[in-house]
Design a protein around this motif. Structure first.
Motif, PDB file in Angstrom:
ATOM      1  N   ARG A 117      18.398  -7.891   9.620  1.00  0.00           N
ATOM      2  CA  ARG A 117      17.447  -7.647   8.535  1.00  0.00           C
ATOM      3  C   ARG A 117      16.647  -6.399   8.891  1.00  0.00           C
ATOM      4  N   ALA A 118      16.639  -5.434   7.965  1.00  0.00           N
ATOM      5  CA  ALA A 118      15.954  -4.174   8.254  1.00  0.00           C
ATOM      6  C   ALA A 118      14.459  -4.408   8.493  1.00  0.00           C
ATOM      7  N   VAL A 119      13.891  -3.569   9.329  1.00  0.00           N
ATOM      8  CA  VAL A 119      12.450  -3.620   9.621  1.00  0.00           C
ATOM      9  C   VAL A 119      11.721  -2.744   8.606  1.00  0.00           C
ATOM     10  N   ASP A 120      10.687  -3.306   7.973  1.00  0.00           N
ATOM     11  CA  ASP A 120       9.867  -2.530   7.033  1.00  0.00           C
ATOM     12  C   ASP A 120       8.878  -1.675   7.815  1.00  0.00           C
ATOM     13  N   ALA A 121       8.856  -0.389   7.514  1.00  0.00           N
ATOM     14  CA  ALA A 121       7.996   0.516   8.281  1.00  0.00           C
ATOM     15  C   ALA A 121       7.488   1.661   7.415  1.00  0.00           C
ATOM     16  N   LEU A 122       6.326   2.178   7.798  1.00  0.00           N
ATOM     17  CA  LEU A 122       5.783   3.392   7.199  1.00  0.00           C
ATOM     18  C   LEU A 122       5.912   4.513   8.212  1.00  0.00           C
ATOM     19  N   VAL A 123       6.226   5.682   7.721  1.00  0.00           N
ATOM     20  CA  VAL A 123       6.322   6.854   8.584  1.00  0.00           C
ATOM     21  C   VAL A 123       4.909   7.409   8.789  1.00  0.00           C
ATOM     22  N   GLN A 124       4.482   7.488  10.056  1.00  0.00           N
ATOM     23  CA  GLN A 124       3.153   8.042  10.332  1.00  0.00           C
ATOM     24  C   GLN A 124       3.243   9.557  10.412  1.00  0.00           C
ATOM     25  N   VAL A 125       2.381  10.210   9.650  1.00  0.00           N
ATOM     26  CA  VAL A 125       2.381  11.666   9.613  1.00  0.00           C
ATOM     27  C   VAL A 125       1.093  12.168  10.257  1.00  0.00           C
ATOM     28  N   ASN A 126       1.244  13.103  11.182  1.00  0.00           N
ATOM     29  CA  ASN A 126       0.101  13.698  11.876  1.00  0.00           C
ATOM     30  C   ASN A 126      -0.218  15.016  11.182  1.00  0.00           C
ATOM     31  N   VAL A 127      -0.977  14.900  10.092  1.00  0.00           N
ATOM     32  CA  VAL A 127      -1.191  16.056   9.218  1.00  0.00           C
ATOM     33  C   VAL A 127      -1.992  17.142   9.916  1.00  0.00           C
ATOM     34  N   GLY A 158       7.120   3.846   3.035  1.00  0.00           N
ATOM     35  CA  GLY A 158       6.047   4.761   2.666  1.00  0.00           C
ATOM     36  C   GLY A 158       5.520   5.540   3.840  1.00  0.00           C
ATOM     37  N   VAL A 159       4.271   5.966   3.715  1.00  0.00           N
ATOM     38  CA  VAL A 159       3.655   6.886   4.666  1.00  0.00           C
ATOM     39  C   VAL A 159       2.313   6.329   5.119  1.00  0.00           C
ATOM     40  N   MET A 160       2.000   6.556   6.385  1.00  0.00           N
ATOM     41  CA  MET A 160       0.673   6.238   6.920  1.00  0.00           C
ATOM     42  C   MET A 160       0.062   7.499   7.505  1.00  0.00           C
ATOM     43  N   VAL A 161      -1.234   7.655   7.280  1.00  0.00           N
ATOM     44  CA  VAL A 161      -1.921   8.791   7.871  1.00  0.00           C
ATOM     45  C   VAL A 161      -3.307   8.346   8.325  1.00  0.00           C
ATOM     46  N   MET A 162      -3.782   8.968   9.398  1.00  0.00           N
ATOM     47  CA  MET A 162      -5.166   8.791   9.840  1.00  0.00           C
ATOM     48  C   MET A 162      -5.834  10.147   9.732  1.00  0.00           C
ATOM     49  N   ALA A 163      -6.904  10.209   8.967  1.00  0.00           N
ATOM     50  CA  ALA A 163      -7.621  11.478   8.841  1.00  0.00           C
ATOM     51  C   ALA A 163      -8.461  11.698  10.094  1.00  0.00           C
ATOM     52  N   PRO A 164      -8.759  12.967  10.407  1.00  0.00           N
ATOM     53  CA  PRO A 164      -9.641  13.213  11.557  1.00  0.00           C
ATOM     54  C   PRO A 164     -11.003  12.572  11.294  1.00  0.00           C
ATOM     55  N   PHE A 194       7.153   3.286  -1.431  1.00  0.00           N
ATOM     56  CA  PHE A 194       6.142   3.042  -2.464  1.00  0.00           C
ATOM     57  C   PHE A 194       4.723   2.979  -1.920  1.00  0.00           C
ATOM     58  N   GLU A 195       4.566   2.795  -0.609  1.00  0.00           N
ATOM     59  CA  GLU A 195       3.209   2.601  -0.060  1.00  0.00           C
ATOM     60  C   GLU A 195       2.631   3.877   0.549  1.00  0.00           C
ATOM     61  N   LEU A 196       1.310   3.992   0.397  1.00  0.00           N
ATOM     62  CA  LEU A 196       0.558   5.091   0.989  1.00  0.00           C
ATOM     63  C   LEU A 196      -0.621   4.452   1.723  1.00  0.00           C
ATOM     64  N   SER A 197      -0.470   4.296   3.058  1.00  0.00           N
ATOM     65  CA  SER A 197      -1.491   3.640   3.873  1.00  0.00           C
ATOM     66  C   SER A 197      -2.434   4.703   4.407  1.00  0.00           C
ATOM     67  N   MET A 198      -3.592   4.822   3.776  1.00  0.00           N
ATOM     68  CA  MET A 198      -4.561   5.826   4.229  1.00  0.00           C
ATOM     69  C   MET A 198      -5.948   5.411   3.798  1.00  0.00           C
ATOM     70  N   GLY A 199      -6.915   5.742   4.642  1.00  0.00           N
ATOM     71  CA  GLY A 199      -8.298   5.357   4.377  1.00  0.00           C
ATOM     72  C   GLY A 199      -8.741   4.275   5.330  1.00  0.00           C
ATOM     73  N   MET A 200      -9.869   4.529   5.984  1.00  0.00           N
ATOM     74  CA  MET A 200     -10.500   3.580   6.892  1.00  0.00           C
ATOM     75  C   MET A 200     -11.941   3.407   6.400  1.00  0.00           C
ATOM     76  N   SER A 201     -12.782   2.761   7.220  1.00  0.00           N
ATOM     77  CA  SER A 201     -14.130   2.434   6.727  1.00  0.00           C
ATOM     78  C   SER A 201     -14.899   3.654   6.216  1.00  0.00           C
ATOM     79  N   SER A 202     -14.746   4.781   6.903  1.00  0.00           N
ATOM     80  CA  SER A 202     -15.591   5.929   6.570  1.00  0.00           C
ATOM     81  C   SER A 202     -15.027   6.786   5.431  1.00  0.00           C
ATOM     82  N   ASP A 203     -13.762   6.579   5.069  1.00  0.00           N
ATOM     83  CA  ASP A 203     -13.183   7.507   4.088  1.00  0.00           C
ATOM     84  C   ASP A 203     -12.309   6.807   3.036  1.00  0.00           C
TER      85      ASP A 203
END
Ligand SMILES: *Cc1c(COP(=O)(O)O)cnc(C)c1O
Length: 227
Positions: A117-127, A158-164, A194-203
């Motif tokens: 069974r394939a693993v569901d994953a988001l590609v983390q991008v270091n923008v 989808g994609v995951m990003v952490m902003a500075p 389909f997913e865009l994982s971005m945004g933490m408490s401050s942003d």
């Protein structure tokens, strides 16, 4: 720390998210992932009682320990770096947010194939190209998107990003926009991204305006983390 007022904080966050969706004009649904790292298992139980269904941890060991201590059926998200020798633990997680290198992708794919069974994953991008953060450089993504299409043991959702941290708003918006473009590129390369994982408490409000479908929230829900 007591989590008595968590339900109120969740209501307030949901209102802020709804307002940000309206301002952004994209009409997307937004999943709140409650990041419980450094808090005890009672944070997970409190999150469930407050109506949250998705919980995130950044370390595998800490997550597995908490899983053993709770009785509520939350979905677990791994939001931190995964070592290649721990890919088996992905069986306990609904989604890996931090697929951050080609070598990890290969190991995750092998595991997905082995278990059938394939693993569901988001590609983390270091923008922002920060050395302290993992992830693919945006310029490496198109080639990797093609390569990942051949790795049938991974499902690129989808994609995951952490902003500075402490970045000014225009910088945040540029980071989130780059993530949005990366998601679209992956979709065009044939991935179910389909997913865009971005945004933490401050942003998170800016992230939602820019199209986030998953926000990863710790501090705004649970207060400052114990050290
Ligand atoms: C800790 C963490 C979060 C949550 O951070 P807060 O600022 O407390 O909301 C989100 N994403 C990742 C990857 C984290 O490690």
């Amino acid at each position: 720390m007591s989590f008595d007022r968590l339900a109120e904080r969740v209501t307030e966050v949901r209102e802020r998210v709804a307002a940000a969706v309206a301002r952004g004009g994209r009409g997307q649904r937004v999943t709140i992932v409650a990041v419980t790292k450094t808090h005890g298992p009672e944070a997970v139980t409190a999150a469930w009682s407050a109506g949250l269904r998705d919980v995130g941890e950044n370390k595998v060991q800490e997550a597995l320990a908490k899983m053993a201590d709770i009785a509520v059926p939350v979905s677990w998200h791994l939001v931190g770096h995964l070592q290649r020798n721990k890919v088996k633990s992905l069986d306990r997680f609904a989604l890996l947010h931090s697929l951050d290198s080609a070598r990890l992708a290969n190991a995750v794919c092998d595991h997905g194939l082995a278990r059938g069974r394939a693993v569901d994953a988001l590609v983390q991008v270091n923008v922002a190209g920060e050395g302290t953060k993992g992830g693919y450089a945006p310029r490496d993504l198109p080639a990797e998107a093609e390569r990942l299409a051949g790795l049938s043991g991974v499902r690129v959702c989808g994609v995951m990003v952490m902003a500075p941290l402490d970045a000014e708003e225009p910088v945040l918006r540029r980071v989130f926009e780059t993530a949005r473009d990366a998601r679209e590129m992956l979709e065009n390369a044939g991935h179910p991204a389909f997913e865009l994982s971005m945004g933490m408490s401050s942003d998170f409000e800016i992230a939602v305006e820019e199209g986030a479908t998953m926000i990863r929230l710790g501090t705004v829900l649970f207060g400052a983390r114990p050290r």
